[in-house]
Design an enzyme around this catalytic site. Structure first.
Site, mmCIF file in Angstrom:
data_model
loop_
_atom_site.group_PDB
_atom_site.id
_atom_site.type_symbol
_atom_site.label_atom_id
_atom_site.label_comp_id
_atom_site.label_asym_id
_atom_site.label_seq_id
_atom_site.Cartn_x
_atom_site.Cartn_y
_atom_site.Cartn_z
ATOM 1 N N ASP A 1 38.813 -2.543 -11.547
ATOM 2 C CA ASP A 1 39.120 -1.102 -11.646
ATOM 3 C C ASP A 1 40.524 -0.840 -12.170
ATOM 4 O OD1 ASP A 1 39.675 -2.316 -9.056
ATOM 5 O OD2 ASP A 1 40.484 -0.369 -8.509
ATOM 6 N N LEU A 2 41.482 -1.690 -11.800
ATOM 7 C CA LEU A 2 42.869 -1.458 -12.252
ATOM 8 C C LEU A 2 42.975 -1.649 -13.770
ATOM 9 C CD1 LEU A 2 44.800 -3.369 -9.422
ATOM 10 C CD2 LEU A 2 44.375 -0.902 -9.593
ATOM 11 N N ARG B 1 35.576 -15.510 -14.825
ATOM 12 C CA ARG B 1 36.030 -14.116 -14.735
ATOM 13 C C ARG B 1 37.142 -13.818 -15.739
ATOM 14 N NH1 ARG B 1 35.637 -11.387 -11.100
ATOM 15 N NH2 ARG B 1 37.734 -10.565 -11.394
ATOM 16 N N ASP C 1 46.811 -19.321 -4.552
ATOM 17 C CA ASP C 1 46.143 -20.484 -5.143
ATOM 18 C C ASP C 1 46.586 -21.798 -4.518
ATOM 19 O OD1 ASP C 1 45.892 -19.227 -8.569
ATOM 20 O OD2 ASP C 1 44.833 -18.739 -6.709
ATOM 21 N N LYS D 1 46.341 -23.721 -16.498
ATOM 22 C CA LYS D 1 45.066 -23.085 -16.858
ATOM 23 C C LYS D 1 45.245 -21.561 -16.932
ATOM 24 C CE LYS D 1 42.064 -22.268 -13.410
ATOM 25 N NZ LYS D 1 41.648 -20.857 -13.223
ATOM 26 N N PRO E 1 37.149 -6.809 -8.161
ATOM 27 C CA PRO E 1 36.864 -5.709 -9.090
ATOM 28 C C PRO E 1 37.837 -5.712 -10.268
ATOM 29 C CG PRO E 1 38.021 -4.899 -7.171
ATOM 30 C CD PRO E 1 37.730 -6.337 -6.901
ATOM 31 N N ILE F 1 45.726 -11.810 -0.335
ATOM 32 C CA ILE F 1 45.331 -11.459 -1.701
ATOM 33 C C ILE F 1 43.818 -11.311 -1.829
ATOM 34 C CG2 ILE F 1 45.462 -12.107 -4.147
ATOM 35 C CD1 ILE F 1 48.228 -11.573 -2.894
#
Ligand code: EPZ
Length: 436
Positions: free
Chosen positions: A130-131, A98, A311, A22, A128, A333
Site C-alpha cells: 500500500d505504501l 516479492r 533479517d 542480494k 502489503p 518489523i
C-alpha cells in the site's frame, strides 16, 4: 528438493568471502529499466532470487548477460533495457519473489504503464504494498487493483511530490527513488528507509545521472531528469550474510575473518555480538569474529536501519539457544517471523513466544534432528544451530537457503564445518498393492 546434512561440533576457523548483497542487487537490476543504455553490475551474488529477477526483466525485454567475476564468488552482469515490449510482471514470477514489485516504479517512470501482480503474503507476513501505491498515486499515477494485479498508468510523466511514508519501508523507498528519478519536478521522501542496500541503489542512480540528495538519511530529495544513462556499479557486500556467518562462527566457539564485510554497516549487530561476549573487530580485509567464552544472554529488538535488522533475528535466536541464561527477542518489523521456533525446539531449544516477543532459555547444548526450512533467514538459523548441535541434523526444503546464500556449504566447509548437500530424489508414490 535438496536437503542439507550437518554433523555438529566442529569449531569454524579461517576466512569466508562475503558476497554482494542480494537485497541491493535486486533493486539495482530493476534500475536497468530506467535507461536505454547498458547497466553493468559487478559483485552480483549468484542466487536463485537473482536468476528470478533476471527472468522477470528478460520477459519485459531486457537483454541480460552474466559473465564470470574476477573474484571467487559472484558474477558480472550486463543489463540493457533498450527495447522493452512487455509491461506485465506475471503472478508466477512475482509470487516466487516479492522483490519483483520493484519493477513497478521504473516501468511507470520510463513508459507510463505497468501491470504488476500483487505479490501476496509470504511465510513471514502479509507484506502489503500500500505504501508503494499511495506514493505513486501522489506522483500522478492512476492505479487500479483488479484480478490480483496492479494496473498502473500515467498521462505524461510522473510528477514530483512530497511523500511522507507512514511506515519505514525499504521496498517503497526504493520504488519511489526509481520513479522520482525520471519524474517532472522535485520529490521529497520523508521517513525514508536508510538501509545500506537503499543507499546502494541511490548511489547507482546518481551515477546514472539522477539528482539525489540526503542519501542515508530519513529525508531524501530527488530532482527528476529527462533521461538516465548507463554506468558500471559494484554491489555492496552483504551485511546480513556477514552477520549470519558471524553467528555460525560464534556458536562453534570459532575464529573467522569475514572478507569484504563492512563494519560500518553492521554496528547494531556488532554491538549485540559484543554484549553476548563475542569479540568482533574490523580488519584490513573485513571483520573478524572470535568466540572464546560461552555465549552470554542478551535482549534484542529489531528495528529499521541503523537498528538491529529483522533479517538477523532468526540467526541470533539460534545462537542464543546455547547462551548462559535467558534472552528476549522482540520482532517489530514482521508479524510472523518466528517460523524457525518450532524447528529449533525440535533440536532441544527452550523458546516461548508471546505475541511479537520470544524468550529463549539457553541450554548447554542442542541435539541434531530432522528439521524443515520455512523461509530464507529461518533456514540459516537451523544451519547455525546444527553446526553446534550434538550429532546429525538434516534440513529439508533448502531451496529457501539458495535464494539468499551463495555456495553456503562450500563457504562453511572451508572453515571446518561438516556439511553436505543431499539431492532428494522424489519418493515413489505410495501404491495400494504395497499396503496389502
Ligand atoms: C526488504 O523487504 C527486504 N527484502 C527484506 O529482506 C527485509 O526483511 C525488509 O526489507 C526489512 O528490512 C528485499 O530488500 C528484497 P519493507 P520489504 O517494505 O521491502 C510493511 C530477506 O530475508 N509494509 O521494509 O518488503 C511490511 O509489511 C528479506 O532478505 C507495509 O505495511 O520490507 C513490514 O511489516 C525478508 N506496506 C514493514 O512495512 C508497504 O507498502 C517493512 O517492510 C510496504 C511495507
Amino acid at each position: 528438493m535438496d536437503k542439507i546434512r550437518i554433523i555438529g561440533g566442529n569449531r569454524l576457523t579461517g576466512k569466508i568471502q562475503i558476497s554482494g548483497a542480494k537485497n541491493a542487487a535486486l533493486p539495482l537490476m530493476a534500475a536497468s529499466l530506467l535507461t536505454e543504455d547498458t547497466l553493468k553490475l559487478s559483485n552480483v551474488p549468484y542466487l536463485a532470487d537473482i536468476v528470478t529477477m533476471a527472468n522477470l526483466l528478460a520477459q519485459h525485454g531486457t537483454n541480460i548477460s552474466f559473465s564470470a567475476s574476477a573474484q571467487e564468488f559472484g558474477k558480472n552482469m550486463s543489463l540493457s533495457s533498450q527495447y522493452i515490449n512487455n509491461f506485465t510482471a506475471p503472478y508466477d514470477l512475482v509470487r516466487t519473489m516479492r522483490a519483483s514489485v520493484l519493477v513497478l516504479g521504473a516501468l511507470l517512470a520510463r513508459f507510463g504503464q505497468a501491470k504488476v501482480s500483487l505479490p501476496g503474503g509470504c511465510a513471514i507476513g502479509t507484506r502489503p504494498i500500500d505504501l508503494h501505491l499511495k506514493a505513486l498515486e501522489l506522483m500522478g499515477a492512476h492505479i487500479e487493483l483488479a484480478e490480483g494485479y496492479v494496473h498502473a498508468h500515467t498521462h505524461g510523466r510522473l510528477k514530483g511530490s512530497e511523500i511522507n511514508f507512514e511506515k519505514i519501508s525499504v521496498g517503497a523507498t526504493e520504488n519511489i527513488l526509481m520513479a522520482a528519478s525520471l519524474a517532472e519536478g522535485v520529490t521529497v521522501l520523508r521517513n525514508a528507509a536508510r538501509e545500506p542496500e537503499v543507499c546502494d541503489l541511490a548511489y547507482c542512480l546518481q551515477k546514472m545521472g539522477a539528482k539525489i540528495e540526503g542519501i542515508g538519511t530519513d529525508t531524501i530529495r530527488i530532482t527528476g531528469v529527462e533521461k538516465l544513462h548507463g554506468c558500471d556499479y559494484s554491489v555492496v557486500p552483504d551485511r546480513i550474510e556477514a552477520g549470519s556467518f558471524a553467528a555460525a562462527a560464534a556458536i562453534t566457539g570459532g575464529d573467522v575473518e569475514l572478507i569484504g564485510a563492512r563494519m560500518e554497516h553492521m554496528q547494531a549487530v556488532a554491538e549485540k555480538f559484543t554484549d553476548a561476549g563475542v569479540e568482533m573487530y574490523e580488519t584490513e580485509r573485513g571483520v573478524r569474529v572470535i568466540a572464546k567464552e560461552r555465549i552470554q544472554c542478551i535482549d534484542i529488538i529489531t528495528q529499521p536501519y541503523p537498528g538491529f535488522p529483522t533479517d538477523m533475528q532468526a540467526q541470533m535466536m539460534a545462537l542464543l539457544c546455547v547462551a548462559d541464561g535467558a534472552s528476549m527477542i522482540t520482532e517489530t518489523i514482521f508479524e510472523n517471523r518466528y517460523m524457525h521456533v518450532p524447528e529449533l525446539t525440535r533440536m532441544g531449544a527452550k523458546i516461548v513466544v508471546h505475541g511479537s516477543s520470544a524468550m529463549i532459555r539457553g541450554e548447554e547444548e542442542l541435539v541434531g534432528a530432522e528439521v524443515m526450512a520455512t523461509d530464507l533467514r529461518a533456514s540459516l538459523s537451523l544451519v547455525i544451530a546444527a553446526l553446534a548441535a550434538r550429532g546429525e541434523t538434516v534440513i529439508h526444503r533448502v531451496y529457501h537457503l539458495d535464494r539468499g546464500y551463495e555456495r553456503l556449504e562450500e563457504k562453511l566447509s572451508a572453515c571446518g564445518a561438516r556439511i553436505e548437500r543431499i539431492s532428494e530424489r522424489p519418493t515413489r508414490p505410495f501404491s495400494l498393492t504395497e499396503a496389502a
